[in-house]
Design an enzyme around this catalytic site. Sequence first.
Site, PDB file in Angstrom:
ATOM      1  N   ARG A   1       0.820  -1.217   0.000  1.00  0.00           N
ATOM      2  CA  ARG A   1       0.000   0.000   0.000  1.00  0.00           C
ATOM      3  C   ARG A   1       0.855   1.269   0.000  1.00  0.00           C
ATOM      4  O   ARG A   1       0.565   2.206  -0.764  1.00  0.00           O
ATOM      5  CB  ARG A   1      -0.973  -0.016   1.184  1.00  0.00           C
ATOM      6  CG  ARG A   1      -2.101  -1.028   1.036  1.00  0.00           C
ATOM      7  CD  ARG A   1      -2.983  -1.037   2.274  1.00  0.00           C
ATOM      8  NE  ARG A   1      -2.202  -1.373   3.470  1.00  0.00           N
ATOM      9  CZ  ARG A   1      -2.548  -1.064   4.715  1.00  0.00           C
ATOM     10  NH1 ARG A   1      -3.663  -0.385   4.945  1.00  0.00           N
ATOM     11  NH2 ARG A   1      -1.799  -1.425   5.734  1.00  0.00           N
TER      12      ARG A   1
ATOM     13  N   ASN B   1      -6.408  -2.762   1.880  1.00  0.00           N
ATOM     14  CA  ASN B   1      -6.384  -4.223   1.947  1.00  0.00           C
ATOM     15  C   ASN B   1      -7.813  -4.731   2.069  1.00  0.00           C
ATOM     16  O   ASN B   1      -8.603  -4.189   2.848  1.00  0.00           O
ATOM     17  CB  ASN B   1      -5.595  -4.703   3.164  1.00  0.00           C
ATOM     18  CG  ASN B   1      -4.106  -4.525   2.997  1.00  0.00           C
ATOM     19  OD1 ASN B   1      -3.598  -4.429   1.889  1.00  0.00           O
ATOM     20  ND2 ASN B   1      -3.387  -4.465   4.114  1.00  0.00           N
TER      21      ASN B   1
END
EC number: 6.2.-.-
Length: 770
Positions: free
Chosen positions: A28, A46
Amino acid sequence: MRPEDGSSDVRRRLLLRVTGTVQGVGFRPHVHALATGLGLAGTVRNTGGRVEIDVEGDRAVLAEFRRALLADAPPLASVASVEARPLPGTGARGFAILPSAPDAAHASVPSDTATCGDCLRELWDPADRRHRYPFINCTHCGPRYSIIRAVPYDRATTTMAGFAMCAECAREYHDPSDRRFHAQPTCCPACGPRLVLRGEDGDPIERAAELLAAGRIVAVKGIGGFHLACDAADGDAVRELRRRKRRPGKPLAVLVADLDAARALADVEDPAPLTARSAPVVLLPRRPGAPVADSVAPASATLGLLLPYTPLHHLLARRFGRPYVLTSANASGRPLVYEDESALETLADAVLTHDRPIHAPADDSVMAVFRDAPYPLRRARGLAPRPVRLPVAATRPVLACGGAQKATLCLAAGNTAHLSPHLGDLSDYDVLRRYVRTADYLRSLLQVTPEIVAHDLHPDYPSTRYAQALDGVQALAVQHHHAHIASCLADNGATGPVIGVAFDGTGHGPDGTVWGGEFLVADLTGFRRAGHLEHVPLPGGEAAVRAPWRMTAAYLGSDASHLPVATDRPVVWRAVLELLRSGLNCPPTSSAGRLFDAIAALLGGPAEVTHEGQAAIWLEHLAAPSAAGRHQARLTEDDPFRLHATDLVRAALTDLDAGTPPPVIASRFHHGLAFALADGCELVRQRTGLATVALSGGVFQNLLLLDLTVTELERRGFAVLVHRQVPPNDGGLSLGQAAVAAATGQASADAGERVAYQGVQDARAAEGRP
């Protein structure tokens, strides 16, 4: 005209779903930095075992984003797939990291990883606040699998939960631009784990190094468990370690501080296997006069070397200043010690430990190098539970239970198969308990509930009994050698059919005999036995596995009476000959492993073995690499054909009687077996038209035989598949079982039937039995 998705000719919005090992590895932050750097808008989060990216911007810039998304991915990330779906444009600005979705518990689990270069620079920098701190880590390195208690993967569900972050660590943890953003084990000397040398005062590293220099044995707590360490150049210390560990002959691993130290001990043509982020033990050719005690790897031409993979190992290596043995802290046959430090009292003189608990233990991975690429022999720390992609998706989740020795488990869903670390020999009750706990742990961690459980055909394997005791699942027995070939197929992303050569020590055959030298025609859904080594008696059953000279007697009878046992223990020798004459307790076997035992004992190898494959390894290292000539073995013309291995043993005896040096005889045996193996494949090709060969089974840990075989097969125009992700030995069986279960399940689903594995039925039919 505006496209239907709401985007313009120059601006576009996409929803990207990225699967693989993409959670807990800095993916990320990578997406955030990439998107903001390119001026794109959107979010990343996520969710459900994947990363979802909602991204909007100029079409050309989006194309660059998608390219760099994979090309510049974080080092620990492994992307399996990227799905893209257009969305209506919003004209949004700015890019943000969103909290994980509630269903993010299905994430792939990253493996433990060696300390990265950035963390090492901090470790040695006197100005850094983490200078010489043994637990430095970041998003790109450090413990993962070994510390996760539950999912989702967050600090609260790891063994770091008891260490509250200080303000400085918390700032790094929450900063998307910091490489410690959401690094769950992040810590520093102010807030993290503490190192102690139990029962000793002063600096733990300094004192541990002093004890090593004094010839003492120190237990060291690593990522996946405890090791025993001693000075690799001190023969007395090494022999004492062997005595305590009850490991009389099996080679011990040696940790070296860096590549220069490795090159002083072994030939390191390519450093990549040693410097891999998994930091395995790598078997390398030993340099003449290498400054390590002979007792480290007796009668071996190789040394197993590894580089430091934690800050603690780096600190100890630098302070001690020379190579040290680093071997798992357990008595032979027992599970790795990782929790109960009292178990170390009889093994070590001192214990270098810390207060970060290990939740999921893992032994060290072991690699050889074959044709300039890693060749796995044990898959554990640093590699497990890294997923392997199945060539046929499992439409119903599968738990595959492996074998009895070198046991592993495999949990598969869709195209993804997760293998457990190496667990060991299930004949030990505590190893079996850990095996059962690992199965429960993987199911919980990956949030997969199996519907099919695949196991070995052998009814008495502990793994078989475990599988058959599970409720609410469909059990599927997979023949041992078919599982070996299926694992090689899955390892290479292939489905077959191929000519499968499965050479190992033991596997339960559908005909009730002990198989181990098999030529199969196989794909993932079934097999038939196309040929095999001739059957010979196994005098005394398991006793013949422990005493290689019994196999020499099985092949040669009284012609082997020059063996030392015949004169040193005449009563035992005559009893074995009588056993062979009577046929009592002499089950027939086609085992290639036992053939190697027979040759090794004939040439002066170990009369009794203390670890699996000991005689065969001795024989491989005995062989003179440049010796000329080869022995010959006949093939019968029946179907399945038989390869007359007795010809190879008698040729070795003839050479020995003629005064030929044993190293030359060992070389001629290896060349002869490789040539005969290629002859067998040639015969199968004539009968089937197949021209691809898959090589698997523990015998193909022998790199000399593997190289000779691949060379001869390729010379004859065969394509050859070998292992690259999982071991050829029984450590790869669970992947093969999972691949078979997935493929047979898919075939049955296509036919509207229940799972119907044809492998055993086909093999029985080939033998003319119901």
